[in-house]
Write a protein that holds these residues in place. Structure first.
Motif, PDB file in Angstrom:
ATOM      1  N   ASP B   3      30.255  42.429  52.904  1.00 51.15           N
ATOM      2  CA  ASP B   3      30.681  43.707  53.473  1.00 51.15           C
ATOM      3  C   ASP B   3      31.803  43.519  54.497  1.00 51.15           C
ATOM      4  N   LYS B   4      32.151  42.253  54.743  1.00 53.71           N
ATOM      5  CA  LYS B   4      33.245  41.971  55.688  1.00 53.71           C
ATOM      6  C   LYS B   4      34.149  40.873  55.133  1.00 53.71           C
ATOM      7  N   LEU B   5      35.411  40.929  55.499  1.00 56.31           N
ATOM      8  CA  LEU B   5      36.344  39.871  55.133  1.00 56.31           C
ATOM      9  C   LEU B   5      36.316  38.790  56.212  1.00 56.31           C
ATOM     10  N   GLN B   6      36.955  37.659  55.951  1.00 63.16           N
ATOM     11  CA  GLN B   6      36.921  36.527  56.884  1.00 63.16           C
ATOM     12  C   GLN B   6      37.446  36.876  58.270  1.00 63.16           C
ATOM     13  N   ASN B   7      38.383  37.803  58.364  1.00 64.30           N
ATOM     14  CA  ASN B   7      38.942  38.166  59.671  1.00 64.30           C
ATOM     15  C   ASN B   7      38.178  39.315  60.314  1.00 64.30           C
ATOM     16  N   GLY B   8      37.026  39.673  59.745  1.00 62.54           N
ATOM     17  CA  GLY B   8      36.188  40.689  60.360  1.00 62.54           C
ATOM     18  C   GLY B   8      36.446  42.102  59.856  1.00 62.54           C
ATOM     19  N   THR B   9      37.527  42.265  59.062  1.00 61.43           N
ATOM     20  CA  THR B   9      37.817  43.594  58.517  1.00 61.43           C
ATOM     21  C   THR B   9      36.669  44.041  57.616  1.00 61.43           C
ATOM     22  N   ALA B  10      36.249  45.278  57.796  1.00 65.22           N
ATOM     23  CA  ALA B  10      35.185  45.810  56.934  1.00 65.22           C
ATOM     24  C   ALA B  10      35.734  46.019  55.527  1.00 65.22           C
ATOM     25  N   LEU B  11      34.922  45.678  54.551  1.00 62.15           N
ATOM     26  CA  LEU B  11      35.336  45.876  53.151  1.00 62.15           C
ATOM     27  C   LEU B  11      34.970  47.319  52.779  1.00 62.15           C
ATOM     28  N   ASP B  12      35.718  48.261  53.374  1.00 64.31           N
ATOM     29  CA  ASP B  12      35.426  49.676  53.106  1.00 64.31           C
ATOM     30  C   ASP B  12      35.998  50.081  51.743  1.00 64.31           C
ATOM     31  N   LEU B  70      34.879  37.782  39.422  1.00 66.46           N
ATOM     32  CA  LEU B  70      34.887  38.305  40.791  1.00 66.46           C
ATOM     33  C   LEU B  70      34.771  39.829  40.751  1.00 66.46           C
ATOM     34  N   LEU B  71      35.482  40.451  39.812  1.00 61.50           N
ATOM     35  CA  LEU B  71      35.444  41.910  39.677  1.00 61.50           C
ATOM     36  C   LEU B  71      34.044  42.370  39.267  1.00 61.50           C
ATOM     37  N   GLU B  72      33.408  41.571  38.410  1.00 57.62           N
ATOM     38  CA  GLU B  72      32.043  41.910  37.997  1.00 57.62           C
ATOM     39  C   GLU B  72      31.115  41.914  39.202  1.00 57.62           C
ATOM     40  N   LYS B  73      31.281  40.899  40.076  1.00 58.05           N
ATOM     41  CA  LYS B  73      30.435  40.830  41.277  1.00 58.05           C
ATOM     42  C   LYS B  73      30.707  41.989  42.229  1.00 58.05           C
ATOM     43  N   LEU B  74      31.935  42.517  42.170  1.00 58.57           N
ATOM     44  CA  LEU B  74      32.272  43.665  43.020  1.00 58.57           C
ATOM     45  C   LEU B  74      31.779  44.975  42.393  1.00 58.57           C
ATOM     46  N   GLY B  75      31.128  44.867  41.226  1.00 53.96           N
ATOM     47  CA  GLY B  75      30.543  46.054  40.598  1.00 53.96           C
ATOM     48  C   GLY B  75      31.520  46.890  39.793  1.00 53.96           C
ATOM     49  N   VAL B  76      32.668  46.292  39.434  1.00 53.51           N
ATOM     50  CA  VAL B  76      33.680  47.060  38.704  1.00 53.51           C
ATOM     51  C   VAL B  76      33.309  47.187  37.224  1.00 53.51           C
ATOM     52  N   GLY B  77      32.573  46.224  36.701  1.00 55.49           N
ATOM     53  CA  GLY B  77      32.169  46.246  35.291  1.00 55.49           C
ATOM     54  C   GLY B  77      31.978  44.829  34.793  1.00 55.49           C
ATOM     55  N   GLY B  78      31.404  44.693  33.616  1.00 64.92           N
ATOM     56  CA  GLY B  78      31.183  43.369  33.036  1.00 64.92           C
ATOM     57  C   GLY B  78      32.504  42.710  32.692  1.00 64.92           C
ATOM     58  N   ALA B  79      32.536  41.375  32.789  1.00 61.37           N
ATOM     59  CA  ALA B  79      33.779  40.633  32.530  1.00 61.37           C
ATOM     60  C   ALA B  79      34.310  40.909  31.124  1.00 61.37           C
ATOM     61  N   ASP B  80      33.435  40.907  30.124  1.00 60.41           N
ATOM     62  CA  ASP B  80      33.865  41.155  28.747  1.00 60.41           C
ATOM     63  C   ASP B  80      34.463  42.548  28.598  1.00 60.41           C
ATOM     64  N   ALA B  81      33.784  43.528  29.159  1.00 55.23           N
ATOM     65  CA  ALA B  81      34.272  44.914  29.059  1.00 55.23           C
ATOM     66  C   ALA B  81      35.612  45.051  29.764  1.00 55.23           C
ATOM     67  N   LEU B  82      35.759  44.385  30.901  1.00 56.44           N
ATOM     68  CA  LEU B  82      37.035  44.453  31.628  1.00 56.44           C
ATOM     69  C   LEU B  82      38.161  43.856  30.789  1.00 56.44           C
ATOM     70  N   ALA B  83      37.860  42.756  30.103  1.00 57.51           N
ATOM     71  CA  ALA B  83      38.893  42.085  29.313  1.00 57.51           C
ATOM     72  C   ALA B  83      39.180  42.823  28.012  1.00 57.51           C
ATOM     73  N   TYR B  84      38.140  43.368  27.372  1.00 59.75           N
ATOM     74  CA  TYR B  84      38.308  43.872  26.003  1.00 59.75           C
ATOM     75  C   TYR B  84      38.259  45.392  25.860  1.00 59.75           C
ATOM     76  N   ALA B  85      37.641  46.089  26.783  1.00 58.11           N
ATOM     77  CA  ALA B  85      37.396  47.522  26.539  1.00 58.11           C
ATOM     78  C   ALA B  85      38.319  48.461  27.311  1.00 58.11           C
ATOM     79  N   ARG B  86      39.122  47.926  28.222  1.00 59.65           N
ATOM     80  CA  ARG B  86      39.950  48.848  29.009  1.00 59.65           C
ATOM     81  C   ARG B  86      41.166  49.302  28.203  1.00 59.65           C
TER      82      ARG B  86
END
Lengths: 120, 264
Positions: B3-12, B70-86
């Motif tokens: 929920d925070k970046l290395q410099n303390g910025t909130a990952l809003d 990394l995008l999958e971990k951020l909840g954007v979608g599954g890696a396969d779907a991101l690569a093949y379905a967009r």
């Protein structure tokens, strides 16, 4: 192996390089195969991909195949080394050493033996 | 999740949106270029190069998988779907990378331009305040050094060879050049990336470094340097693409589109 695909029948600017790989610092460079490449630098690059895709290594030599001076297969006399008796070149005289050492070490040493040795 | 970046910025929400866009740019670049490279399988100029170039292609696809994960971990979608379905309008790769492979000279010039750019982008990413990106960039950077060496060696070889090689190389540079601008674009998220420290360099600064380094390679190959081209109307970072990407997506997503649930 493949040469360049120019439509004209030009002499290809490709040479054969023999590839030697050293796998660790205690090892030596071992011949592993050859590649065809347009320059020594490219030979190193494709050798890395063709022979070291999975295994680790620390050094690659590529050598122009024409820089290798080979002996003739016909000149079999070149390799003759047993035309006359050369048994003196064998190390067979040492084969009993291990057995002798073992027998020597297994012999029990008594106080008298040590005294005897000291007096000598 | 972080929920925070290395410099303390909130990952809003706004910062996360910028991060997602940035990761998509990197992921889509690697995926699209890796696919174009793969088209050389079996037809590279010589057998040894065929093997070497296929490895480079695989590396690029593996790098795209890292970013999609990394995008999958951020909840954007599954890696396969991101690569093949967009759909094509959601893709964020540079237009340069979706172009057909054309000839070997074009492939090498495009590869050199991209690899020099990627070194700059990865070194910047290694200092990112988003730690998972910084850590991955370090590993990818080590592999990309070999790709750059490969392209650079070929570029110099063709440039100094004269004759047909030189002619094709010059033609390739002209073809690559018109498509360069969006490679360096950060789309709409440049300011947000800088404010959060996800990327501390501006697009202009990075492009300047790229031009400096490229000029060295041009000198080594005896090639004439060209001024940076005018910005075209379309920008891949904004989801604007050519028919070349549609054609490429149709090809490499064919199996996935037939049955997205298939295991293969």
């Amino acid at each position: 192996m493949a040469v360049n695909q120019g439509s004209q029948q030009k002499q290809p600017h490709y040479d054969v390089y023999e590839v030697f790989i050293q796998r660790d610092f205690l090892g030596y460079h071992t011949h592993i195969g050859s590649v065809v490449a347009a320059s020594p630098e490219l030979a190193q690059l494709v050798a890395r991909e063709n022979f070291l895709r999975r295994d680790a290594a620390i050094s690659i030599w590529v050598v122009h195949q024409t820089d290798i001076h080979e002996t003739s297969y016909e000149d079999t006399d070149f390799f003759i080394n047993r035309a006359t008796d050369k048994s003196y070149r064998d190390v067979s005289g040492y084969v009993d050493n291990a057995k002798k050492w073992k027998a020597f070490k297994e012999r029990a040493i008594t106080i008298e033996d040590l005294v005897h040795d000291a007096k000598r | 999740m972080l929920d925070k970046l290395q410099n303390g910025t909130a990952l809003d929400a706004q910062t996360q949106q910028a991060l997602v866009e940035y990761l998509l740019q990197m992921a889509d670049d690697e995926l699209v270029l890796g696919q174009r490279y793969a088209e050389w399988l079996g037809i590279a100029p010589d057998l040894e190069e065929d093997v070497a170039f296929s490895s480079i292609s695989q590396d690029e696809l593996a790098h795209s998988l890292f970013y999609y994960s990394l995008l999958e971990k951020l909840g954007v979608g599954g890696a396969d779907a991101l690569a093949y379905a967009r759909p094509v309008g959601e893709r964020r790769n540079s237009i340069l990378l979706e172009r057909p492979r054309r000839d070997w000279a074009y492939t090498l010039v495009r590869g050199l331009c991209f690899d020099v750019w990627e070194q700059i982008r990865l070194v910047a990413a290694m200092h990112s305040t988003y730690l998972p990106l910084a850590q991955g960039a370090q590993k990818i950077h080590r592999e990309e050094r070999y790709h750059l060496l490969h392209m650079q060696t070929w570029f110099e070889r063709l440039g100094t060879a004269g004759g047909e090689a030189r002619e094709r190389l010059e033609q390739a540079v002209a073809q690559v050049w018109v498509d360069l601008p969006d490679l360096f674009s950060l789309g709409t998220v440049g300011d947000a990336l800088q404010a959060s420290g996800i990327l501390s360099l501006t697009a202009a600064k990075q492009r300047f470094t790229w031009e400096e380094r490229m000029q060295t390679y041009f000198t080594q190959a005896g090639m004439v340097w060209r001024t940076f081209p005018a910005t075209p109307a379309q920008n891949g970072r904004m989801g604007q693409h050519s028919a070349d990407l549609t054609e490429l997506l149709n090809t490499f997503t064919e199996v996935y589109q037939t049955n997205p649930a298939a295991v293969w």
